[in-house]
Design a protein around this motif. Structure first.
Motif, PDB file in Angstrom:
ATOM      1  N   GLY A   2      47.638  50.357  52.796  1.00 17.76           N
ATOM      2  CA  GLY A   2      47.312  51.072  51.568  1.00 17.76           C
ATOM      3  C   GLY A   2      47.230  52.474  51.735  1.00 17.76           C
ATOM      4  N   ARG A   3      46.654  52.901  52.705  1.00 13.95           N
ATOM      5  CA  ARG A   3      46.532  54.429  52.657  1.00 13.95           C
ATOM      6  C   ARG A   3      47.781  55.190  53.001  1.00 13.95           C
ATOM      7  N   LEU A   4      48.643  54.451  53.931  1.00 18.14           N
ATOM      8  CA  LEU A   4      49.866  54.963  54.177  1.00 18.14           C
ATOM      9  C   LEU A   4      50.731  54.857  52.979  1.00 18.14           C
ATOM     10  N   LEU A   5      50.872  53.746  52.119  1.00 19.39           N
ATOM     11  CA  LEU A   5      51.675  53.876  50.930  1.00 19.39           C
ATOM     12  C   LEU A   5      51.026  54.994  49.856  1.00 19.39           C
ATOM     13  N   ALA A   6      49.698  54.899  49.830  1.00 19.79           N
ATOM     14  CA  ALA A   6      49.192  56.166  48.778  1.00 19.79           C
ATOM     15  C   ALA A   6      49.599  57.543  49.285  1.00 19.79           C
ATOM     16  N   GLY A   7      49.562  57.803  50.715  1.00 19.27           N
ATOM     17  CA  GLY A   7      49.785  59.194  51.093  1.00 19.27           C
ATOM     18  C   GLY A   7      51.357  59.254  50.915  1.00 19.27           C
ATOM     19  N   TYR A   8      51.910  58.121  51.173  1.00 18.10           N
ATOM     20  CA  TYR A   8      53.627  58.673  51.249  1.00 18.10           C
ATOM     21  C   TYR A   8      53.772  58.449  49.793  1.00 18.10           C
ATOM     22  N   ALA A   9      53.397  58.128  48.555  1.00 23.10           N
ATOM     23  CA  ALA A   9      53.538  58.063  47.333  1.00 23.10           C
ATOM     24  C   ALA A   9      53.280  59.578  46.725  1.00 23.10           C
ATOM     25  N   VAL A  10      52.097  60.068  47.255  1.00 25.34           N
ATOM     26  CA  VAL A  10      51.651  61.419  46.703  1.00 25.34           C
ATOM     27  C   VAL A  10      52.907  62.232  47.328  1.00 25.34           C
ATOM     28  N   ALA A  11      53.445  62.116  48.407  1.00 29.17           N
ATOM     29  CA  ALA A  11      54.249  63.036  49.219  1.00 29.17           C
ATOM     30  C   ALA A  11      55.536  63.012  48.593  1.00 29.17           C
ATOM     31  N   VAL A  12      56.013  61.614  47.940  1.00 35.29           N
ATOM     32  CA  VAL A  12      57.255  61.478  47.569  1.00 35.29           C
ATOM     33  C   VAL A  12      57.275  62.451  45.867  1.00 35.29           C
ATOM     34  N   VAL A  13      56.071  62.150  45.247  1.00 33.90           N
ATOM     35  CA  VAL A  13      55.975  62.933  43.935  1.00 33.90           C
ATOM     36  C   VAL A  13      56.001  64.216  44.069  1.00 33.90           C
ATOM     37  N   LEU A  14      55.241  64.792  45.036  1.00 39.54           N
ATOM     38  CA  LEU A  14      54.949  66.276  45.295  1.00 39.54           C
ATOM     39  C   LEU A  14      56.363  66.678  45.686  1.00 39.54           C
TER      40      LEU A  14
ATOM     41  N   VAL B 204      43.261  67.962  60.386  1.00 39.75           N
ATOM     42  CA  VAL B 204      42.111  67.072  60.214  1.00 39.75           C
ATOM     43  C   VAL B 204      40.674  67.549  59.994  1.00 39.75           C
ATOM     44  N   PRO B 205      40.192  68.301  60.955  1.00 45.77           N
ATOM     45  CA  PRO B 205      38.707  68.856  60.743  1.00 45.77           C
ATOM     46  C   PRO B 205      38.527  69.745  59.334  1.00 45.77           C
ATOM     47  N   ILE B 206      39.563  70.286  59.026  1.00 48.42           N
ATOM     48  CA  ILE B 206      39.717  71.043  57.667  1.00 48.42           C
ATOM     49  C   ILE B 206      39.636  70.292  56.605  1.00 48.42           C
ATOM     50  N   LEU B 207      40.500  69.284  56.519  1.00 44.05           N
ATOM     51  CA  LEU B 207      40.548  68.146  55.714  1.00 44.05           C
ATOM     52  C   LEU B 207      39.168  67.498  55.316  1.00 44.05           C
ATOM     53  N   ILE B 208      38.598  67.374  56.511  1.00 42.97           N
ATOM     54  CA  ILE B 208      37.282  66.455  56.676  1.00 42.97           C
ATOM     55  C   ILE B 208      36.439  67.135  55.805  1.00 42.97           C
ATOM     56  N   LEU B 209      36.482  68.558  55.714  1.00 43.45           N
ATOM     57  CA  LEU B 209      35.436  69.577  55.193  1.00 43.45           C
ATOM     58  C   LEU B 209      35.743  69.546  53.560  1.00 43.45           C
ATOM     59  N   LEU B 210      37.135  69.373  53.409  1.00 45.12           N
ATOM     60  CA  LEU B 210      37.508  69.483  51.882  1.00 45.12           C
ATOM     61  C   LEU B 210      37.390  68.110  51.237  1.00 45.12           C
ATOM     62  N   ALA B 211      37.710  67.050  51.954  1.00 52.16           N
ATOM     63  CA  ALA B 211      37.986  65.835  51.360  1.00 52.16           C
ATOM     64  C   ALA B 211      36.931  64.691  52.050  1.00 52.16           C
ATOM     65  N   GLY B 212      36.065  65.172  52.671  1.00 51.33           N
ATOM     66  CA  GLY B 212      34.983  64.182  53.237  1.00 51.33           C
ATOM     67  C   GLY B 212      35.840  63.410  54.345  1.00 51.33           C
ATOM     68  N   VAL B 213      35.099  62.346  54.740  1.00 53.19           N
ATOM     69  CA  VAL B 213      35.496  61.500  55.629  1.00 53.19           C
ATOM     70  C   VAL B 213      35.788  59.925  55.483  1.00 53.19           C
ATOM     71  N   GLY B 214      36.214  59.867  54.098  1.00 52.08           N
ATOM     72  CA  GLY B 214      36.689  58.928  53.489  1.00 52.08           C
ATOM     73  C   GLY B 214      38.172  58.505  53.524  1.00 52.08           C
ATOM     74  N   ASP B 215      38.750  57.838  52.570  1.00 48.06           N
ATOM     75  CA  ASP B 215      40.112  57.598  52.405  1.00 48.06           C
ATOM     76  C   ASP B 215      40.762  58.581  52.026  1.00 48.06           C
ATOM     77  N   GLN B 216      40.092  59.500  51.163  1.00 47.52           N
ATOM     78  CA  GLN B 216      40.979  60.622  50.660  1.00 47.52           C
ATOM     79  C   GLN B 216      41.514  61.555  51.857  1.00 47.52           C
ATOM     80  N   MET B 217      40.637  61.665  52.916  1.00 48.42           N
ATOM     81  CA  MET B 217      41.005  62.441  53.887  1.00 48.42           C
ATOM     82  C   MET B 217      42.384  61.843  54.520  1.00 48.42           C
ATOM     83  N   LYS B 218      42.224  60.659  54.794  1.00 51.11           N
ATOM     84  CA  LYS B 218      43.346  60.080  55.514  1.00 51.11           C
ATOM     85  C   LYS B 218      44.709  60.082  54.669  1.00 51.11           C
ATOM     86  N   ILE B 219      44.416  59.849  53.489  1.00 47.56           N
ATOM     87  CA  ILE B 219      45.790  59.930  52.559  1.00 47.56           C
ATOM     88  C   ILE B 219      46.289  61.247  52.500  1.00 47.56           C
ATOM     89  N   LEU B 220      45.547  62.205  52.480  1.00 47.11           N
ATOM     90  CA  LEU B 220      45.873  63.539  52.473  1.00 47.11           C
ATOM     91  C   LEU B 220      46.625  63.978  53.740  1.00 47.11           C
TER      92      LEU B 220
END
Lengths: 325, 257
Positions: B61-73, B107-123
């Motif tokens: 799910g995270r892979l597809l979400a991250g991939y979809a964001v990348a395709v759109v952007l 990753v450490p910076i994304l953790i500060l921005l997006a927390g430690v949850g799924d958003q960080m991994k998708i980012l």
């Protein structure tokens, strides 16, 4: 036809490569020790570049290993999980790892042999070298409050979480309600300050760094588990121990001298740690030091194994007797 | 003849490799190289009794979400940058700078921005997948026949129609090439993102097995990752064949001359 022929040839080449690879893997085992020109045994030790291993660096500098005809080569690994395969394959003759990892390895069937004590809790609740810290103003005041909180540890189901769980249980809290997440120690002070986690388990120098940023320690999980808890050990593989029993003995002798030297010379520890880490002098001056007794604390191994079984980190207790020298 | 020999061609090497692995490790007593039979024996208990839904699906799910964001952007920014020389001139230096940063160090910076949850991994996944898609889209858009563009403008086709029928269509073979590259990068970053602040996932569980010395289980996770990679590539080829059927037919016709 040509394409078919190509496929066949490629397959054959790949099969040979795979077989060669598998062959390499099946070998190893260790045992042989090289000697240098001066007749000293060349010994590699896998260590983690943290405060805990200061004695071996001091011992190397003081010549305790040379006295035992050992030329020491210290190689840094990321952690026990990376050092254990290195020792098992004979790349390192000895390694440093926390005891829960060693017990896990033993339980899974790896023949790890403890040869010397690593480091131990200094027994001082409130100023041990490992602590759980919470952000300034947190509602979490005592261990039992951790139930329901998101707590960072460097490795799940290992010495951090099993000792925290014990302290929380003893305090009347429910450790199964703790939501553990994995973070590297260096990332934890910022994660606590930013509120990304409710609490973090850190070891020195990160205890000092986190408290310097306003975090509050709420438990000393090692000291509160057992004031004499032996946290880590130096170990070797069964193959190496069997092939070179007297080398192991000499290593143990030098290691024990090093531990004693570190225990007696805290200022030397604070000096040498700056040589193999990026720690600045000011932080090195204030970090809480572990204790470095030379006795292998069997009760600690027993307790850590019990805790790991209780938390489900391992299925049954390994044969601890068989891990001892 | 064709179907059978094609199947044989595709399967010959994998089968041989598996057999080689099987026999080379059959009597292995090495802790880190257990017999393949033992590894395969652990697959069912390890993955198909619960972990499929608690670890594999969240990862995918995270892979597809991250991939979809990348395709759109990637496609969106790529069309902009490919169409406008000024935008390209302005955006190129920062884009090259960002492209050179490997996502794991963020990753450490994304953790500060997006927390430690799924958003960080998708980012993390999205920041790695973005570049091949973006750069290929820019090149693809730039390569669209200027005569076609002018003709579309002369016919006063609306902007959305022009983007859809002329620019995206014309650039689609290269966009697809970028998306294919991004897919394998995404799989790698899925595992890497689960090395930080994770509590579940296929990569996370495989690393936990390694750390707790459950070696056959670790191998089974590695094999599963590979199988998922193959399946994703297969699905991608089907989708690509469907979307770019016209292009492949055109190429085939051109080759025949």
């Amino acid at each position: 036809m040509t394409r078919w022929g190509w496929t066949l040839r490629a397959s054959a080449a790949a099969v040979i490569a795979a077989a060669a690879l598998a062959g390499c893997g099946a070998g190893g085992g260790g045992g042989e020790v090289q000697q240098n020109e001066a007749g000293l045994d060349e010994v590699s030790v896998g260590v983690i570049p943290i405060l805990d291993v200061a004695p071996i660096y001091l011992g190397q500098e003081q010549g305790f290993f040379e006295d035992q005809e050992i030329e020491l080569e210290l190689e840094t690994g990321q952690g026990g999980a990376a050092i254990v395969p290195g020792v098992e394959s004979g790349q390192f003759q000895f390694g440093f790892s926390n005891n829960t990892s060693l017990l896990l390895a033993k339980e899974q069937g790896l023949d790890v042999q403890i040869v010397a004590a690593g480091n131990s809790s200094n027994g001082e609740v409130g100023s041990d070298f490992g602590a759980v810290v919470v952000p300034k103003g947190s509602d979490i005041k005592e261990p039992a409050d951790l139930a329901g909180a998101r707590v960072a540890v460097n490795t799940l189901n290992n010495i951090g979480s099993t000792t925290i769980n014990k302290v929380v249980r003893d305090d009347g809290g429910d450790p199964t309600a703790i939501d553990y997440v994995e973070l590297g120690f260096p990332d934890m002070p910022a994660a606590v300050a930013q509120g990304q986690v409710d609490a973090a388990w850190v070891v020195e120098p990160f205890v000092s760094i986190a408290t310097g940023q306003g975090a509050t320690p709420i438990m000393s999980n090692f000291a509160e588990t057992d004031p004499e808890l032996m946290v880590a050990s130096y170990f070797t593989s069964g193959a190496t121990a069997e092939a070179n029993p007297e080398l192991v003995e000499r290593f143990t002798t030098a290691m024990n001298e090093s531990l004693e030297y570190a225990e007696e010379n805290p200022n030397e520890v604070r000096r040498i740690v700056q040589s193999y880490t990026e720690l600045d002098a000011a932080t090195a001056e204030q970090v809480a030091l572990p204790a470095w007794p030379t006795e292998i604390n069997t009760d600690s191994l027993d307790l850590l194994a019990d805790l790991a079984v209780e938390d489900g980190a391992m299925e049954e207790k390994p044969d601890i007797e068989a891990m001892l020298p | 003849m064709t179907a059978l020999s094609r199947a044989a061609q595709v399967l010959a090497l994998p089968v041989l490799l598996v057999l080689a692995w099987w026999f080379a490790t059959a009597n292995s007593t090495s802790f880190y190289w257990p017999p393949l039979s033992e590894i395969l024996g652990s697959v069912h208990g390890t993955w198909f009794e619960g972990r499929l839904t608690t670890d594999v699906l969240p990862s995918l799910g995270r892979l597809l979400a991250g991939y979809a964001v990348a395709v759109v952007l990637g496609v969106g920014l790529g069309v902009l940058a490919g169409s406008s020389r000024t935008f390209r001139a302005i955006a190129e230096p920062p884009l090259e700078f960002l492209r050179a940063i490997p996502p794991p160090v963020l990753v450490p910076i994304l953790i500060l921005l997006a927390g430690v949850g799924d958003q960080m991994k998708i980012l993390v996944i999205a920041t790695g997948c973005l570049w091949p898609i973006l750069l290929n889209t820019i090149e693809g858009v730039r390569a669209v026949d200027p005569v076609l563009r002018d003709a579309a403008a002369a016919y006063r086709l609306s902007l959305p129609t022009r983007v859809r029928t002329v620019i995206l269509r014309g650039a689609s073979p290269q966009i697809a090439a970028g998306c294919r590259q991004a897919l394998s990068i995404g799989l790698i970053l899925m595992v890497i993102s689960e090395m930080f602040a994770a509590t579940n996932g296929l990569g996370f569980t495989t690393i936990q097995f390694q750390r707790s010395f459950a070696i056959p289980e670790m191998w089974s996770g590695i094999i599963l990752l590979g199988v998922i990679g193959v399946l994703l590539a297969l699905v991608f080829r089907l989708v690509e064949g469907w979307l770019l059927g016209w292009y492949h037919a055109l190429r085939a016709a051109e080759r025949k001359g």
